[in-house]
Design a protein around this motif. Structure first.
Motif, PDB file in Angstrom:
ATOM      1  N   GLY A   1      -0.818  11.607   3.872  1.00 13.44           N
ATOM      2  CA  GLY A   1      -1.206  13.002   3.728  1.00 13.44           C
ATOM      3  C   GLY A   1      -0.216  13.783   2.878  1.00 13.44           C
ATOM      4  O   GLY A   1      -0.617  14.590   2.019  1.00 13.44           O
ATOM      5  N   LEU A   2       1.087  13.543   3.095  1.00  9.04           N
ATOM      6  CA  LEU A   2       2.099  14.203   2.272  1.00  9.04           C
ATOM      7  C   LEU A   2       2.021  13.737   0.821  1.00  9.04           C
ATOM      8  O   LEU A   2       2.174  14.545  -0.104  1.00  9.04           O
ATOM      9  N   ASP A   3       1.783  12.445   0.629  1.00 14.79           N
ATOM     10  CA  ASP A   3       1.637  11.932  -0.741  1.00 14.79           C
ATOM     11  C   ASP A   3       0.491  12.640  -1.458  1.00 14.79           C
ATOM     12  O   ASP A   3       0.634  13.089  -2.604  1.00 14.79           O
ATOM     13  N   ILE A   4      -0.654  12.731  -0.780  1.00 18.44           N
ATOM     14  CA  ILE A   4      -1.813  13.391  -1.383  1.00 18.44           C
ATOM     15  C   ILE A   4      -1.517  14.868  -1.647  1.00 18.44           C
ATOM     16  O   ILE A   4      -1.911  15.423  -2.680  1.00 18.44           O
ATOM     17  N   PHE A   5      -0.791  15.509  -0.717  1.00 20.57           N
ATOM     18  CA  PHE A   5      -0.439  16.922  -0.895  1.00 20.57           C
ATOM     19  C   PHE A   5       0.437  17.113  -2.133  1.00 20.57           C
ATOM     20  O   PHE A   5       0.172  18.008  -2.958  1.00 20.57           O
TER      21      PHE A   5
ATOM     22  N   SER B   1       0.828  -1.211   0.000  1.00 21.44           N
ATOM     23  CA  SER B   1       0.000   0.000   0.000  1.00 21.44           C
ATOM     24  C   SER B   1       0.859   1.256   0.000  1.00 21.44           C
ATOM     25  O   SER B   1       0.599   2.201  -0.756  1.00 21.44           O
ATOM     26  N   LEU B   2       1.897   1.278   0.853  1.00 25.79           N
ATOM     27  CA  LEU B   2       2.779   2.443   0.915  1.00 25.79           C
ATOM     28  C   LEU B   2       3.596   2.589  -0.363  1.00 25.79           C
ATOM     29  O   LEU B   2       3.809   3.707  -0.853  1.00 25.79           O
ATOM     30  N   MET B   3       4.035   1.473  -0.918  1.00 22.61           N
ATOM     31  CA  MET B   3       4.775   1.537  -2.171  1.00 22.61           C
ATOM     32  C   MET B   3       3.884   2.068  -3.294  1.00 22.61           C
ATOM     33  O   MET B   3       4.296   2.924  -4.076  1.00 22.61           O
ATOM     34  N   GLY B   4       2.648   1.572  -3.361  1.00 26.92           N
ATOM     35  CA  GLY B   4       1.727   2.045  -4.382  1.00 26.92           C
ATOM     36  C   GLY B   4       1.451   3.527  -4.253  1.00 26.92           C
ATOM     37  O   GLY B   4       1.396   4.254  -5.259  1.00 26.92           O
ATOM     38  N   SER B   5       1.292   4.023  -3.021  1.00 26.86           N
ATOM     39  CA  SER B   5       1.064   5.443  -2.810  1.00 26.86           C
ATOM     40  C   SER B   5       2.259   6.263  -3.274  1.00 26.86           C
ATOM     41  O   SER B   5       2.096   7.323  -3.895  1.00 26.86           O
ATOM     42  N   GLY B   6       3.464   5.768  -2.998  1.00 26.95           N
ATOM     43  CA  GLY B   6       4.663   6.470  -3.460  1.00 26.95           C
ATOM     44  C   GLY B   6       4.768   6.499  -4.974  1.00 26.95           C
ATOM     45  O   GLY B   6       5.217   7.504  -5.558  1.00 26.95           O
TER      46      GLY B   6
END
Length: 315
Positions: free
Chosen positions: A211-215, A111-116
């Motif tokens: 939150g930072l990813d979305i920002f 999940s974190l890798m996909g978000s990155g």
């Protein structure tokens, strides 16, 4: 029938996954769309990987990032679906303590890798649209590889505290998890210890990291939209927006359900348990299925290459 009687143990050898409590009678029917999503995700993502691997014209940053996203999707869906089907079809609900923690780790890692990767893809679209002349010099193969490695390390390192903390806590209540997979919150609620550290860490990842990813994604698209609306003609604006429209849709599908699920788990105490669990399954299974469909249909190069692979009927 398994009950919730309390048991006395410190570290359980196995957990019992109940599936979706309250909907046991329709488990088989629920499994059909879930299984279909998984099959589409597997076939679609492997097809994307194969096409990009075999087509030299697709050896570009956007398609490399798409392949990385496909790998994270395969890990994510495969980490939960096979066990879920064994619960729904064969009522095999046991999962070892180590396997449960391993599943928990790979869920957060992918999940974190996909978000990155979403952030990287947004940056790629920003450079391609706002600074097209610098795209090939900014996003070289070396830079793409470094970004991919950084996202993988970020996911791997930030996911480690979840199984590490869960392994340290004593479990003296019950080993029954009312869920279809070893979700972090569902597991730690069984611990008879102060779990605030794990709870705060999960909230930190949601609010700060995601939150930072979305920002960053939002900032990239603000600049992209400004560049699109400054184009002189309507046709040019539509064509340019089409190159990033599919990415924007996929991002919305990926983030909205996960944020809804996280916050309803913590604050939505009036939401029925089976609704929590269904949403938690949807945000893990739907995006891996949609990614290859959306990118395959919306991306002309992938679509044309796929049509070449399909045997044509003779007249």
């Amino acid at each position: 029938m398994v009950d919730f009687n309390t048991t006395n143990f410190i570290s359980p050898s196995t957990f019992i996954l109940l599936g979706i409590p309250g909907l046991e009678t329709v488990h088989v029917w629920i499994s059909l769309p879930f299984c279909a999503m998984y099959v589409i995700a597997i076939l679609g993502n492997f097809t994307i990987l194969f096409i990009v691997r075999t087509e030299p014209s697709l050896h570009e940053p956007m398609y490399y990032f798409l392949c990385m996203l496909g790998v994270s999707d395969l890990v994510l869906s495969t980490s939960i679906l096979p066990k879920m089907m064994s619960i729904f079809w064969f009522k095999y609900r046991e999962i070892s303590f180590s396997a449960c923690l391993t599943q928990m780790y790979f869920l957060h890692f992918s999940s974190l890798m996909g978000s990155g990767i979403f952030v990287a893809m947004a940056f790629d679209r920003y450079v391609a649209i706002c600074n097209p002349l610098r795209h090939s010099t900014v996003l070289t193969n070396h830079v793409v590889a470094v970004i991919g490695l950084a996202m993988m390390l970020r996911g791997g390192i930030l996911s480690l505290p979840f199984p590490f903390l869960a392994r340290q806590w004593p479990y003296c209540r019950t080993n029954i998890i009312p869920h279809t997979y070893c979700e972090h919150i569902a597991v730690v609620k069984l611990a008879c210890a102060d779990i605030r550290v794990g709870d705060y860490y999960g909230l930190f990842l949601t609010l700060f990291v995601l939150g930072l990813d979305i920002f960053f994604i939002a900032m990239s698209y603000v600049q992209i939209l400004r560049a699109i609306f400054s184009l002189p003609t309507k046709d040019a604006r539509i064509k340019t927006f089409g190159t990033c429209g599919s990415h924007l849709c996929v991002i919305l599908v990926a983030y909205i359900p996960v944020l809804f699920s996280v916050f309803t788990h913590r604050f939505g105490h009036n939401v029925p348990l089976h609704v929590h669990i269904l949403i938690a399954n949807v945000y893990l299974l739907v995006p891996p299925m949609l990614h290859p469909i959306v990118y395959g249909v919306r991306t002309k190069q992938i679509r044309s290459r796929l049509l070449q692979l399909v045997p044509q009927k003779g007249l």
